[in-house]
Motif scaffolding. Structure first.
Motif, PDB file in Angstrom:
ATOM      1  N   PRO A 184       0.821  -1.221   0.000  1.00  0.00           N
ATOM      2  CA  PRO A 184       0.000   0.000   0.000  1.00  0.00           C
ATOM      3  C   PRO A 184       0.848   1.262   0.000  1.00  0.00           C
ATOM      4  N   THR A 185       0.474   2.177  -0.856  1.00  0.00           N
ATOM      5  CA  THR A 185       1.167   3.459  -0.948  1.00  0.00           C
ATOM      6  C   THR A 185       0.214   4.478  -1.555  1.00  0.00           C
ATOM      7  N   PRO A 186       0.258   5.747  -1.136  1.00  0.00           N
ATOM      8  CA  PRO A 186      -0.606   6.750  -1.758  1.00  0.00           C
ATOM      9  C   PRO A 186      -0.300   6.868  -3.248  1.00  0.00           C
ATOM     10  N   LEU A 187      -1.333   6.824  -4.064  1.00  0.00           N
ATOM     11  CA  LEU A 187      -1.183   6.845  -5.515  1.00  0.00           C
ATOM     12  C   LEU A 187      -1.540   8.224  -6.051  1.00  0.00           C
ATOM     13  N   LYS A 188      -0.687   8.765  -6.877  1.00  0.00           N
ATOM     14  CA  LYS A 188      -0.897  10.088  -7.447  1.00  0.00           C
ATOM     15  C   LYS A 188      -2.157  10.107  -8.301  1.00  0.00           C
ATOM     16  N   TRP A 203     -10.764   2.808 -12.941  1.00  0.00           N
ATOM     17  CA  TRP A 203      -9.981   1.570 -12.995  1.00  0.00           C
ATOM     18  C   TRP A 203      -8.716   1.770 -13.818  1.00  0.00           C
ATOM     19  N   PHE A 204      -8.850   2.484 -14.938  1.00  0.00           N
ATOM     20  CA  PHE A 204      -7.676   2.701 -15.781  1.00  0.00           C
ATOM     21  C   PHE A 204      -6.680   3.642 -15.100  1.00  0.00           C
ATOM     22  N   THR A 205      -7.185   4.697 -14.463  1.00  0.00           N
ATOM     23  CA  THR A 205      -6.311   5.611 -13.725  1.00  0.00           C
ATOM     24  C   THR A 205      -5.606   4.866 -12.600  1.00  0.00           C
ATOM     25  N   LEU A 206      -6.339   3.998 -11.920  1.00  0.00           N
ATOM     26  CA  LEU A 206      -5.765   3.215 -10.827  1.00  0.00           C
ATOM     27  C   LEU A 206      -4.669   2.287 -11.350  1.00  0.00           C
ATOM     28  N   CYS A 207      -4.944   1.615 -12.472  1.00  0.00           N
ATOM     29  CA  CYS A 207      -3.941   0.726 -13.066  1.00  0.00           C
ATOM     30  C   CYS A 207      -2.687   1.496 -13.446  1.00  0.00           C
ATOM     31  N   THR A 208      -2.881   2.649 -14.070  1.00  0.00           N
ATOM     32  CA  THR A 208      -1.743   3.464 -14.492  1.00  0.00           C
ATOM     33  C   THR A 208      -0.916   3.923 -13.297  1.00  0.00           C
ATOM     34  N   ALA A 209      -1.603   4.326 -12.236  1.00  0.00           N
ATOM     35  CA  ALA A 209      -0.904   4.766 -11.021  1.00  0.00           C
ATOM     36  C   ALA A 209      -0.162   3.613 -10.360  1.00  0.00           C
ATOM     37  N   LEU A 210      -0.756   2.436 -10.357  1.00  0.00           N
ATOM     38  CA  LEU A 210      -0.120   1.275  -9.731  1.00  0.00           C
ATOM     39  C   LEU A 210       1.168   0.871 -10.450  1.00  0.00           C
ATOM     40  N   ALA A 401      -4.244   9.605  -2.606  1.00  0.00           N
ATOM     41  CA  ALA A 401      -3.196  10.623  -2.634  1.00  0.00           C
ATOM     42  C   ALA A 401      -3.292  11.502  -1.396  1.00  0.00           C
ATOM     43  N   PRO A 402      -2.165  12.059  -0.944  1.00  0.00           N
ATOM     44  CA  PRO A 402      -2.177  12.899   0.271  1.00  0.00           C
ATOM     45  C   PRO A 402      -3.185  14.034   0.210  1.00  0.00           C
ATOM     46  N   SER A 403      -3.472  14.540  -0.989  1.00  0.00           N
ATOM     47  CA  SER A 403      -4.387  15.662  -1.103  1.00  0.00           C
ATOM     48  C   SER A 403      -5.847  15.236  -1.124  1.00  0.00           C
ATOM     49  N   ALA A 404      -6.091  13.925  -1.123  1.00  0.00           N
ATOM     50  CA  ALA A 404      -7.466  13.440  -1.190  1.00  0.00           C
ATOM     51  C   ALA A 404      -8.216  13.795   0.084  1.00  0.00           C
ATOM     52  N   THR A 405      -9.504  14.011  -0.062  1.00  0.00           N
ATOM     53  CA  THR A 405     -10.317  14.300   1.114  1.00  0.00           C
ATOM     54  C   THR A 405     -10.504  13.039   1.930  1.00  0.00           C
TER      55      THR A 405
END
Length: 434
Positions: A184-188, A203-210, A401-405
């Protein structure tokens, strides 16, 4: 027929690199992406790190005198079924016969390659024509069901919708493997709101970030590479996501002629996945220990039929009932809580349920007890709203991401009006589209 070679990935194993480049010039002119290695060991390493649709194998190359035969033997032993074409020199007839016995699809005299383009096209066309049926029987159950529905849909409009659902299923399944196998790590670029109600774009953004995360799981990166081998391939997927959003929101499609692109994308994925999938998706049912290793009875979740029983030996114990990916070398990865395989109450058959965001009522905010929501991958009954997975929002929060609410600030977004065939619900509840 040469259109079948556009963006096809071909690996050429030949120690005479200049000869190989001259030989393959017609393939490159036809649009193929050709990569070269000079020995069998390097070819194996390339196949393990990148997807290929076809392998051209020179018979006389390292290791040893007949490295082509060595490579074919290794491919057979290690479970690679990528179609291969043997390049034969004079005096190697006996070796060609042995190569065909080792599952080479065809052979061609190296000094007479006028029909190389046609031979490659024929081999790939034949494999592509049966790849969906193969996927229905050989791929992990969450993917097999989707490919079966797509392959058996004849109506053009419905086939487009099923194709988009299949593409989303691939992205979802890849993301689930990535979440399970990557620390686990914060994903941009990943926010709480996105993960709480993931869309196809999520899902695609998540895959790309992973893929950019430290220590991303190999099974994840390999699965995603069958869909998008290079960064330049991402635009095609983004265009299809835009098409799905247009249809779902009742808008006139901004890309009206994408059916062929979608079919080609799914064909390539099915072909690459069935040729290179060497990992088992299983659910352990019982376990014994002989003092040195654990013998685990499992149900193999492959294809659209009932799971098949098997026994695997592992060095460590596992939790029964929690689905695992077991690699070729026997390394297990637990997919819980991202994928669950509960038994159906009426039939006792296992169900495959994939993570689909968080359970929330209208207007509710995320909190530490907000549970996961799941969607079915088969044709069975809709899963209960809350499953006993013990997975709640903090499990998901680690990836934002750290900036997420956070839980206190995240609010529920009202659902938009969607195309009936793309609304959440059987057989694929995919959440709100972005």
């Amino acid at each position: 027929m040469t259109q079948h070679l556009t963006d096809v990935r071909i690996l050429v194993a030949d120690d005479q690199k200049d000869v190989a480049r001259t030989l393959c010039r017609p393939l490159q002119k036809a649009g193929a992406r050709v990569h070269y290695v000079t020995d069998g060991q390097a070819a194996l390493e390339q196949m393990a790190s990148r997807p290929y649709d076809l392998v051209l194998i020179d018979m006389k190359m390292p290791p040893g005198e007949w490295g082509g035969l060595w490579l074919l033997q290794q491919m057979k032993t290690e479970g690679w079924s990528i179609p291969s074409l043997v390049l034969s020199g004079e005096g190697s007839k006996q070796q060609v016969i042995e190569a065909l016995r080792l599952n080479a699809q065809d052979w061609i005299v190296k000094d007479d390659t006028a029909d190389l383009l046609e031979r490659c096209t024929t081999i790939l066309t034949e494999h592509h024509q049966r790849c969906f049926e193969t996927a229905t029987h050989q791929l992990p159950t969450p993917l097999a069901y989707r490919f079966a529905r797509y392959a058996h849909t004849a109506d053009a409009d419905k086939r487009l919708i099923e194709g988009l659902h299949t593409l989303e299923a691939i992205l979802r399944f890849a993301a689930v493997i990535g979440l399970a196998s990557t620390p686990p790590t914060p994903l941009k670029g990943i926010t709480a709101e996105q993960l709480a109600a993931p869309s196809m774009g999520t899902w695609f953004t998540l895959c790309t970030a992973l893929t950019k995360a430290p220590n991303a799981g190999e099974d994840f990166t390999r699965t995603l590479s069958w869909l998008v081998p290079e960064p330049s391939d991402h635009q095609c997927v983004q265009t299809l996501i835009a098409l799905r959003n247009d249809l779902a929101h009742g808008r006139e499609p901004s890309h009206p002629n994408q059916e062929d692109h979608l079919h080609t994308l799914l064909t390539r994925f099915a072909h690459r996945a069935t040729c290179a999938w060497r990992t088992r998706l299983v659910t352990p049912t019982s376990m014994t220990y002989d003092g040195t290793q654990f013998f685990i009875d499992v149900l193999n979740l492959k294809g659209v039929t009932r799971p098949t029983p098997e026994t695997v030996a592992l060095p460590n114990s596992v939790i029964t009932g929690q689905p695992l990916l077991i690699t070729k070398d026997g390394t297990p990865t637990s997919l819980a809580p991202w994928l669950l395989t509960p038994a159906d109450e009426s039939t006792s058959a296992l169900r495959c349920l994939l993570f689909d965001g968080l359970q929330r009522t209208k207007g509710s905010a995320l909190c530490t007890t907000t549970p996961f929501r799941y969607t079915k991958t088969d044709d069975g009954e809709k899963p209960p709203s809350v499953l006993d997975s013990q997975a709640v929002w903090p499990t998901l929060e680690k990836w934002t991401a750290p900036s997420a609410t956070g839980p206190a600030n995240a609010t529920h977004q009202p659902a938009k009006q969607t195309h009936p065939a793309l609304r959440p619900g059987p057989p694929d509840s995919s959440g709100m589209l972005s």
